[in-house]
Design a protein around this motif. Sequence first.
Motif, PDB file in Angstrom:
ATOM      1  N   ASP A  66       0.832  -1.200   0.000  1.00  8.20           N
ATOM      2  CA  ASP A  66       0.000   0.000   0.000  1.00  8.20           C
ATOM      3  C   ASP A  66       0.870   1.255   0.000  1.00  8.20           C
ATOM      4  O   ASP A  66       0.837   2.064   0.924  1.00  8.20           O
ATOM      5  CB  ASP A  66      -0.929  -0.015   1.213  1.00  8.20           C
ATOM      6  CG  ASP A  66      -1.963   1.103   1.165  1.00  8.20           C
ATOM      7  OD1 ASP A  66      -2.215   1.612   0.057  1.00  8.20           O
ATOM      8  OD2 ASP A  66      -2.501   1.465   2.230  1.00  8.20           O
ATOM      9  N   PHE A  67       1.677   1.395  -1.049  1.00  7.88           N
ATOM     10  CA  PHE A  67       2.505   2.585  -1.216  1.00  7.88           C
ATOM     11  C   PHE A  67       2.477   2.991  -2.687  1.00  7.88           C
ATOM     12  O   PHE A  67       2.226   2.167  -3.571  1.00  7.88           O
ATOM     13  CB  PHE A  67       3.946   2.338  -0.754  1.00  7.88           C
ATOM     14  CG  PHE A  67       4.571   1.073  -1.285  1.00  7.88           C
ATOM     15  CD1 PHE A  67       5.156   1.031  -2.542  1.00  7.88           C
ATOM     16  CD2 PHE A  67       4.569  -0.085  -0.513  1.00  7.88           C
ATOM     17  CE1 PHE A  67       5.730  -0.135  -3.030  1.00  7.88           C
ATOM     18  CE2 PHE A  67       5.142  -1.262  -0.991  1.00  7.88           C
ATOM     19  CZ  PHE A  67       5.719  -1.288  -2.250  1.00  7.88           C
ATOM     20  N   ALA A  68       2.705   4.267  -2.943  1.00 13.41           N
ATOM     21  CA  ALA A  68       2.683   4.772  -4.315  1.00 13.41           C
ATOM     22  C   ALA A  68       3.858   4.193  -5.096  1.00 13.41           C
ATOM     23  O   ALA A  68       4.978   4.105  -4.581  1.00 13.41           O
ATOM     24  CB  ALA A  68       2.750   6.297  -4.313  1.00 13.41           C
ATOM     25  N   ARG A  69       3.603   3.815  -6.331  1.00 20.65           N
ATOM     26  CA  ARG A  69       4.665   3.249  -7.166  1.00 20.65           C
ATOM     27  C   ARG A  69       4.301   3.438  -8.632  1.00 20.65           C
ATOM     28  O   ARG A  69       3.133   3.502  -8.991  1.00 20.65           O
ATOM     29  CB  ARG A  69       4.867   1.766  -6.861  1.00 20.65           C
ATOM     30  CG  ARG A  69       3.608   0.931  -7.057  1.00 20.65           C
ATOM     31  CD  ARG A  69       3.801  -0.485  -6.545  1.00 20.65           C
ATOM     32  NE  ARG A  69       2.628  -1.313  -6.760  1.00 20.65           N
ATOM     33  CZ  ARG A  69       1.618  -1.409  -5.895  1.00 20.65           C
ATOM     34  NH1 ARG A  69       1.648  -0.729  -4.757  1.00 20.65           N
ATOM     35  NH2 ARG A  69       0.579  -2.189  -6.163  1.00 20.65           N
ATOM     36  N   MET A  70       5.325   3.516  -9.467  1.00 19.50           N
ATOM     37  CA  MET A  70       5.116   3.615 -10.902  1.00 19.50           C
ATOM     38  C   MET A  70       5.921   2.523 -11.580  1.00 19.50           C
ATOM     39  O   MET A  70       7.147   2.469 -11.427  1.00 19.50           O
ATOM     40  CB  MET A  70       5.560   4.975 -11.436  1.00 19.50           C
ATOM     41  CG  MET A  70       5.276   5.148 -12.935  1.00 19.50           C
ATOM     42  SD  MET A  70       5.990   6.659 -13.639  1.00 19.50           S
ATOM     43  CE  MET A  70       7.702   6.143 -13.832  1.00 19.50           C
ATOM     44  N   PRO A  71       5.271   1.612 -12.314  1.00 18.67           N
ATOM     45  CA  PRO A  71       6.029   0.580 -13.024  1.00 18.67           C
ATOM     46  C   PRO A  71       6.817   1.186 -14.179  1.00 18.67           C
ATOM     47  O   PRO A  71       6.300   2.011 -14.931  1.00 18.67           O
ATOM     48  CB  PRO A  71       4.939  -0.371 -13.530  1.00 18.67           C
ATOM     49  CG  PRO A  71       3.705   0.470 -13.613  1.00 18.67           C
ATOM     50  CD  PRO A  71       3.815   1.487 -12.523  1.00 18.67           C
ATOM     51  N   CYS A  72       8.066   0.794 -14.306  1.00 19.76           N
ATOM     52  CA  CYS A  72       8.931   1.286 -15.388  1.00 19.76           C
ATOM     53  C   CYS A  72       9.259   0.128 -16.321  1.00 19.76           C
ATOM     54  O   CYS A  72       9.987  -0.798 -15.940  1.00 19.76           O
ATOM     55  CB  CYS A  72      10.212   1.878 -14.821  1.00 19.76           C
ATOM     56  SG  CYS A  72       9.966   3.376 -13.844  1.00 19.76           S
ATOM     57  N   ARG A  73       8.695   0.170 -17.510  1.00 20.08           N
ATOM     58  CA  ARG A  73       8.942  -0.863 -18.514  1.00 20.08           C
ATOM     59  C   ARG A  73       9.924  -0.396 -19.587  1.00 20.08           C
ATOM     60  O   ARG A  73      10.435  -1.201 -20.348  1.00 20.08           O
ATOM     61  CB  ARG A  73       7.625  -1.285 -19.165  1.00 20.08           C
ATOM     62  CG  ARG A  73       6.652  -1.945 -18.199  1.00 20.08           C
ATOM     63  CD  ARG A  73       5.333  -2.298 -18.882  1.00 20.08           C
ATOM     64  NE  ARG A  73       4.467  -3.049 -17.997  1.00 20.08           N
ATOM     65  CZ  ARG A  73       3.654  -2.498 -17.099  1.00 20.08           C
ATOM     66  NH1 ARG A  73       3.603  -1.171 -16.991  1.00 20.08           N
ATOM     67  NH2 ARG A  73       2.898  -3.249 -16.325  1.00 20.08           N
ATOM     68  N   ASP A  74      10.141   0.907 -19.645  1.00 24.59           N
ATOM     69  CA  ASP A  74      11.036   1.484 -20.643  1.00 24.59           C
ATOM     70  C   ASP A  74      12.097   2.322 -19.944  1.00 24.59           C
ATOM     71  O   ASP A  74      11.818   2.987 -18.942  1.00 24.59           O
ATOM     72  CB  ASP A  74      10.256   2.372 -21.621  1.00 24.59           C
ATOM     73  CG  ASP A  74       9.188   1.595 -22.364  1.00 24.59           C
ATOM     74  OD1 ASP A  74       9.523   0.949 -23.371  1.00 24.59           O
ATOM     75  OD2 ASP A  74       8.022   1.625 -21.918  1.00 24.59           O
TER      76      ASP A  74
END
Length: 220
Positions: A66-74
């Motif tokens: 339950d924390f903010a996250r941004m997936p990085c695929r590039d």
Amino acid sequence: MLQIIGAGPAGLAAAITLARAGRGVVVHEAAAEVGSRFQGDHQGLENWTTERGILDDFREYGLTCDFARMPCRDGVAFDAWGNRYEFHSESPLLYTIERGPGPGTVDSALLAQARDLGVEVRVNSRVRRVEGPAILATGPRAADAIAVGFHFETSMPDGWWVICDDDLAPQGYAYVLVTNGRGTVKSCMFSGFKREAEYVARTVERFQNLVGLEMRNPQP
């Protein structure tokens, strides 16, 4: 009552695991706030080592996601000569996360979970001597590597950039992470610590030249 010295992610994860097993736990944190060492810092939660994702590991170990996250695929990597390499993955290579005591951070999420489980977390608590069972989770006395630089506000797009060059980060790498108008630029070095200011200045200049690094209100 089991004592844990240090309320970083390792100490809080240990406290959560023990509390879920029914043990009484007190966590001691020397600072005034949990996570204050990394106030506003963006970091990458690595996700490429195994086929199973890091968030699945969190869930298996009973830790909150339950924390903010941004997936990085590039991402974009540069070598020491400025050659550019773009890469893409169908699954996230890493998750950009924020550290510190603020809302949405990994530190705050783990702290909330620990307290919900009945863990007592004492801030401004510098322990000189421990009686009974204890876990020391304060990290090493001397660093094998350091990551130094700035976090900042920016109008840059979300992204992840890395440079492998000993002139910027001896035996390591330099990176920029940007998420939702906030970013971090760091030199992660494994030697040359006494010249860290020089390496950070070179890192900032190189990213300005290569990707148009734009920083507002930079903070160390």
